[in-house]
Design a protein around this motif. Structure first.
Motif, short mmCIF file in Angstrom:
data_model
loop_
_atom_site.label_atom_id
_atom_site.label_comp_id
_atom_site.label_asym_id
_atom_site.label_seq_id
_atom_site.Cartn_x
_atom_site.Cartn_y
_atom_site.Cartn_z
N VAL A 1 97.97 9.71 -15.80
CA VAL A 1 98.36 10.27 -17.08
C VAL A 1 99.80 9.89 -17.34
N GLY A 2 100.16 9.37 -18.52
CA GLY A 2 101.56 9.16 -18.88
C GLY A 2 101.99 7.72 -18.84
N ARG A 3 103.29 7.53 -18.56
CA ARG A 3 103.90 6.21 -18.61
C ARG A 3 103.80 5.50 -17.27
N PRO A 4 104.18 4.19 -17.18
CA PRO A 4 103.99 3.41 -15.95
C PRO A 4 104.73 4.01 -14.77
N GLN A 5 104.17 3.80 -13.57
CA GLN A 5 104.74 4.35 -12.36
C GLN A 5 106.01 3.62 -11.95
N HIS A 6 106.81 4.32 -11.11
CA HIS A 6 108.00 3.73 -10.53
C HIS A 6 107.57 2.61 -9.59
N PRO A 7 108.06 1.38 -9.77
CA PRO A 7 107.52 0.24 -9.02
C PRO A 7 107.92 0.21 -7.56
N GLU A 8 108.92 1.01 -7.15
CA GLU A 8 109.42 0.89 -5.79
C GLU A 8 108.86 1.96 -4.86
N VAL A 9 108.04 2.87 -5.34
CA VAL A 9 107.55 3.98 -4.53
C VAL A 9 106.12 3.72 -4.09
N ASP A 10 105.87 3.88 -2.80
CA ASP A 10 104.51 3.78 -2.28
C ASP A 10 103.91 5.18 -2.30
N TRP A 11 103.20 5.49 -3.36
CA TRP A 11 102.68 6.85 -3.54
C TRP A 11 101.52 7.16 -2.59
N GLU A 12 100.92 6.13 -2.03
CA GLU A 12 99.79 6.40 -1.13
C GLU A 12 100.21 7.21 0.09
N GLU A 13 101.48 7.06 0.51
CA GLU A 13 101.94 7.79 1.69
C GLU A 13 102.02 9.30 1.42
N TRP A 14 102.06 9.70 0.15
CA TRP A 14 102.13 11.12 -0.18
C TRP A 14 100.77 11.80 -0.09
N GLY A 15 99.69 11.05 -0.19
CA GLY A 15 98.35 11.64 -0.22
C GLY A 15 98.03 12.53 0.98
N PRO A 16 98.07 12.00 2.21
CA PRO A 16 97.68 12.81 3.38
C PRO A 16 98.51 14.09 3.56
N PRO A 17 99.86 14.04 3.51
CA PRO A 17 100.60 15.30 3.72
C PRO A 17 100.36 16.32 2.61
N LEU A 18 100.22 15.88 1.34
CA LEU A 18 99.96 16.82 0.26
C LEU A 18 98.56 17.42 0.37
N HIS A 19 97.63 16.62 0.86
CA HIS A 19 96.27 17.12 1.06
C HIS A 19 96.27 18.21 2.13
N GLN A 20 97.03 18.00 3.20
CA GLN A 20 97.14 19.00 4.26
C GLN A 20 97.83 20.26 3.73
N PHE A 21 98.86 20.06 2.90
CA PHE A 21 99.56 21.20 2.31
C PHE A 21 98.60 22.04 1.46
N ALA A 22 97.79 21.38 0.66
CA ALA A 22 96.83 22.09 -0.19
C ALA A 22 95.84 22.88 0.66
N HIS A 23 95.35 22.30 1.75
CA HIS A 23 94.41 22.99 2.62
C HIS A 23 95.06 24.19 3.29
N ALA A 24 96.33 24.03 3.71
CA ALA A 24 97.00 25.09 4.46
C ALA A 24 97.40 26.27 3.59
N THR A 25 97.68 26.00 2.32
CA THR A 25 98.25 27.05 1.45
C THR A 25 97.29 27.59 0.41
N GLY A 26 96.24 26.85 0.09
CA GLY A 26 95.34 27.26 -0.98
C GLY A 26 95.86 26.90 -2.36
N LEU A 27 96.99 26.19 -2.44
CA LEU A 27 97.55 25.77 -3.72
C LEU A 27 96.98 24.42 -4.15
#
Length: 411
Positions: free
Chosen positions: A4-30
């Motif tokens: 959703v929105g405008r183009p992504q920042h070209p220098e950030v590897d967003w894939e590395e954020w997936g696993p830790p955020l997924h664990q955070f969601a499981h641990a907190t219920g958020l």
């Protein structure tokens, strides 16, 4: 992942954020999403609670959904201010934010929450259901089975997410700094190779040409040109040492091994420095007399010649006039050994561990150069599967440098 929105920042590897955020969601219920600074959702929404699964099946986070609109507004505010904004309220659902920064600049935003602070009601769930295209009673059936997110519990979760994000951001900063160092190194090597080697080669060629084509030069001029030739060669050697040292530090120094006789390597190295020894009045000898012609190894002849040349030149530098240098060659079925023994100034016991360090300079006698020769020599020997060691009886007792290489017969 919904974009959703405008183009992504070209220098950030967003894939590395997936696993830790997924664990955070499981641990907190958020439920949590990661946006770039331009307002594009790059990760999420990720949620593990029953309520989160129900909301994900609705239109809440569609491109034009009310949840996406709210999150984009939050991202714009955080990107503009550089810090988290006040928690938003979506008809009782609490939505929080956290900026992602690198080197002090916001490059993204985490939007998380989508939970009730207090126990909800069927009426509130019906109102939300109408906004997101889902049955309100279905939402009520889910949220009434879950514990609300109190302020104290949310504060703990925010602190956890802030620690997680800070760790990832510090790691990214470290990687970026390493990449910057790598780019600087590559630029340095390219600059040194072109800007220094090229003019030195041209100057050397002109000096040689003048000496060869003008045999009737006045003695003072000829002497000056000969001195210039020596200095140019020394400068060129230092440039080569800098390049080799940089390659060694970054693991880019390599050897090309091929069958070769040790006699060829030793002769080529000796012929390069033998004149220097004689000019200084140093007795120079090689044993056995054939220089090891009958000994075959698998090695990079040019690089091994460089090793011996550095050891011999080092011995000449620190051996006074009237001294002696011996090169002793021996071999067993599995190993070749070369000892370079001099009667020079020797090395103090405390200094022996420092001999092979980069930029290790001697200040006595006629020391010149950058202190890189032995550092590079040891790495070349190690790349051949061998070792380079040094021993000395102390100051004034001379030194012995020993090269050990694995032996390989030519078939």
């Amino acid at each position: 992942m919904i974009s959703v929105g405008r183009p992504q920042h070209p220098e950030v590897d967003w894939e590395e954020w997936g696993p830790p955020l997924h664990q955070f969601a499981h641990a907190t219920g958020l439920t949590v999403s990661a946006y770039d600074a331009g307002g594009m959702r790059m990760v999420g929404p990720l949620g593990a609670s029953r309520t989160a699964h129900f909301l994900q099946a609705s239109t809440l986070w569609h491109d034009d959904g009310p949840g996406s609109e709210l999150e984009r507004r939050i991202v714009d505010a955080v990107a503009a201010s550089g810090k988290a904004v006040e928690d938003e309220d979506f008809h009782g659902l609490r939505v929080c934010s956290l900026p992602l920064t690198q080197f002090g600049k916001v490059y993204g935003v985490l939007v998380f929450g989508w939970c009730f602070r207090d126990f909800s009601s069927p009426m509130a769930c019906e109102q939300i259901g109408r906004l997101i295209g889902a049955p309100g009673h279905g939402l009520w059936n889910e949220v009434r089975l879950e514990t609300p997110m109190s302020d104290a519990r949310m504060a703990t979760n925010v602190a956890l997410l802030r620690t997680l994000a800070g760790s990832i951001d510090r790691q990214r900063e470290t990687i970026e700094q390493l990449n910057r160092v790598s780019r600087t190194r590559d630029l340095f090597l390219a600059t040194v190779s072109h800007e220094m080697r090229t003019p030195l080669a041209a100057l050397s060629m002109r000096v040689e040409l003048m000496l060869k084509t003008h045999p009737d030069l006045p003695p003072a001029v000829a002497s000056g040109l000969n001195a210039m030739r020596v200095h140019v060669r020394q400068e060129a050697a230092m440039v080569d040492d800098l390049i080799d040292a940089a390659r060694t530090l970054t693991g880019q120094l390599s050897v090309l091994r091929a069958p070769v006789t040790l006699g060829r390597i030793v002769r080529d190295a000796v012929s390069t420095i033998e004149v220097n020894a004689h000019e200084k009045g140093i007795a120079f000898s090689v044993s056995p007399f054939d220089h090891g012609d009958g000994i075959a190894i698998a090695g990079d002849a040019r690089r091994l010649q460089q090793v011996l040349w550095n050891l011999l030149l080092n011995a000449i530098k620190f051996t006074p006039a009237g001294g002696s240098i011996q090169v002793n060659i021996s071999a067993t079925a599995g190993q070749v050994r070369i000892d370079v023994i001099d009667s020079g100034q020797g090395i103090d016991e405390d200094d022996l561990p420092l001999v092979f360090g980069a930029f290790t300079l001697q200040t006595h006698a006629n020391a010149t150069g950058l202190g890189l020769g032995l550092y590079i020599a040891r790495r070349i020997v190690e790349l051949h599967g061998g070792e380079l060691t040094v021993s000395s009886g102390g100051i004034g007792q001379g030194s012995t440098f020993t090269v050990r290489l694995p032996r390989e017969l030519i078939r």
